[in-house]
Design a protein around this motif. Sequence first.
Motif, short mmCIF file in Angstrom:
data_model
loop_
_atom_site.label_atom_id
_atom_site.label_comp_id
_atom_site.label_asym_id
_atom_site.label_seq_id
_atom_site.Cartn_x
_atom_site.Cartn_y
_atom_site.Cartn_z
N ASN A 4 0.85 -1.18 0.00
CA ASN A 4 0.00 0.00 0.00
C ASN A 4 0.89 1.24 0.00
N VAL A 5 0.90 2.00 -1.10
CA VAL A 5 1.73 3.18 -1.22
C VAL A 5 0.85 4.42 -1.11
N VAL A 6 1.25 5.35 -0.25
CA VAL A 6 0.51 6.58 -0.04
C VAL A 6 1.19 7.69 -0.83
N SER A 7 0.40 8.42 -1.62
CA SER A 7 0.96 9.54 -2.38
C SER A 7 0.42 10.85 -1.82
N ALA A 8 0.94 11.97 -2.31
CA ALA A 8 0.54 13.28 -1.81
C ALA A 8 -0.94 13.57 -2.03
N LYS A 9 -1.52 13.06 -3.12
CA LYS A 9 -2.94 13.33 -3.39
C LYS A 9 -3.87 12.54 -2.47
N ASP A 10 -3.35 11.49 -1.82
CA ASP A 10 -4.15 10.69 -0.90
C ASP A 10 -4.26 11.31 0.50
N LEU A 50 1.73 12.68 7.29
CA LEU A 50 0.30 12.44 7.03
C LEU A 50 -0.60 13.07 8.08
N GLY A 51 -0.02 13.76 9.05
CA GLY A 51 -0.76 14.24 10.21
C GLY A 51 -1.72 15.37 9.93
#
Length: 130
Positions: A4-10, A50-51
């Motif tokens: 599961n990769v988190v990007s800036a738009k997520d 992500l905070g």
Amino acid sequence: MSTNVVSAKDIKREVYTIDASGKILGRLATEVATILMGKKKNKFVPYLDLGDSVVVTNVGKVKVSGKKMKDKVYARHSGYPGGLKVETFEKLLNRKPEYLIEHAVKGMLPHNRLGKQMIKRLKVFAGEVK
């Protein structure tokens, strides 16, 4: 299965408002630091910011346990010989109550560029915000 990769738009940020009146300083700082780091989110990764944002009000009414009000000291140094300034918790609470929360939370965040980004989303107010 893929990672599961988190990007800036997520990244979706919220604003939390916390009333500090009657709360214990360390427990409040832990709660704020956890929100700023994003550890309450299910997509938390330690290498991304992500905070959420946190607004802390009524910091002048924060409590500490035991004899910390008189015995706990905050020190700073000007860099010159004899430039050590020491101030008790009680005096600092009267003079600059916002610093107490900022100092406690900053110590609980990562000590790198990521931590500097996180601390910028903390707003502290001594009294009530309208």
